[in-house]
Design an enzyme around this catalytic site. Structure first.
Site, PDB file in Angstrom:
ATOM      1  N   ASP A  79       0.797  -1.229   0.000  1.00 11.24           N
ATOM      2  CA  ASP A  79       0.000   0.000   0.000  1.00 11.24           C
ATOM      3  C   ASP A  79       0.832   1.284   0.000  1.00 11.24           C
ATOM      4  OD1 ASP A  79      -2.052  -1.794   0.299  1.00 11.24           O
ATOM      5  OD2 ASP A  79      -2.986  -0.771   1.988  1.00 11.24           O
ATOM      6  N   HIS A 225       3.776  -2.094   3.151  1.00 12.06           N
ATOM      7  CA  HIS A 225       3.736  -0.728   2.606  1.00 12.06           C
ATOM      8  C   HIS A 225       5.052  -0.360   1.932  1.00 12.06           C
ATOM      9  CE1 HIS A 225       0.525  -0.644   5.621  1.00 12.06           C
ATOM     10  NE2 HIS A 225       0.016   0.374   4.956  1.00 12.06           N
TER      11      HIS A 225
END
Length: 275
Positions: A79, A225
């Site tokens: 992400d 992430h």
């Protein structure tokens, strides 16, 4: 083709409760009970919005399908990128392991780094919608704000990469009852995760890896992430420390890391990803 919104059972029950409360007040049955019921209902909906894996507010993909589980698939989702410093290194790590991933990208970051977004696709991965600006107040946006925020990211990603997202992940996983009708109108499926490493706030890569590997099972959706990434004490992005070891574990246990789209059709191949 846009599909009409089909509210979840919890949303339907909420609507019935509100109508019942209003009817009760109109009939003189006592407003304190009506107000108490409505407040309790709103509390339940709020808690559901703060629980990323909840399905009370609408459809929420939390695990891969049964065929994907049978195929020993695990989905790695990454992400908040693309990030020009970290994402290229993540791509190299994935390449080295022969793994595919799903990148939930922020529209604004795709706009800022279009070549990098296209490189993600060129390398055989998929980019999905993670809102346009990843606003901290996303979960309290109004209906029109949500539609504009998500539609703008959808447009930017589609125009930049030539691929239209089919999955959406809410910023921080937080949402309101207003999100589901917007996603349905845009033909987007909400996706959360099975387990996460909290790699945006941690500094110990070992603990992040432990959280992801504990109870690891086929069909899991894992969250890491490449944007807003936490750093180790030495200043290296945690995802760069964790991902190679995680991929080694998957390989050792007989799992295959694939994108969400590939997992949705286990008989599919990467032919057509870059078409």
């Amino acid at each position: 083709m846009r599909q009409p919104w089909k509210p979840s059972p919890a949303i339907k029950a909420s609507a019935v409760l509100h109508l019942g409360a209003l009817s009760g007040v109109a009939a003189g049955l006592g407003w304190p009970w009506a107000v108490g019921g409505i407040l309790a209902n709103h509390a339940v909906l709020t808690i559901a919005g703060l629980w990323p894996r909840s399905t009370l507010l609408g459809s929420n993909m939390r695990k891969l399908s049964a065929p994907a589980c049978d195929a020993q698939h695990i989905a790695i989702t990454i992400d908040d990128g693309p990030d020009p410093q970290i994402t290229p290194q993540v791509l190299d790590i994935l390449d080295a392991a022969g793994a595919q991933a799903t990148f939930f990208c922020i529209g604004k970051a795709v706009e800022a780094h279009p070549q990098l977004a296209r490189e993600i696709i060129r390398r055989g991965h998929h980019i999905e919608n993670h809102s346009y600006a990843h606003r901290h107040y996303f979960s309290v946006m109004g209906l029109d704000q949500l539609r504009k925020e998500i539609s703008r990211a959808q447009s930017v990603i589609s125009q930049t990469t030539g691929h239209t997202p089919v999955y959406f992940r809410a910023p921080a996983g937080l949402r309101s009852p207003l999100l589901d009708p917007v996603l349905q109108s845009l033909n987007l499926q909400l996706v959360s995760w099975t387990r996460r490493g909290f790699d945006t706030v941690a500094t110990d890569s070992g603990k992040v890896l432990q959280r992801l590997e504990k109870g690891l099972a086929t069909g899991d959706i894992l969250l890491l992430h490449d944007g807003n990434a936490g750093m180790t004490a030495s200043g290296r992005a945690l995802v760069l420390e964790v991902l190679p070891k995680l991929l080694d574990t998957l390989r050792a246990r007989g799992f295959r890391a694939v994108s969400l789209r590939i997992a949705a059709d286990p008989l599919n191949s990467l032919k057509g990803v870059a078409e």
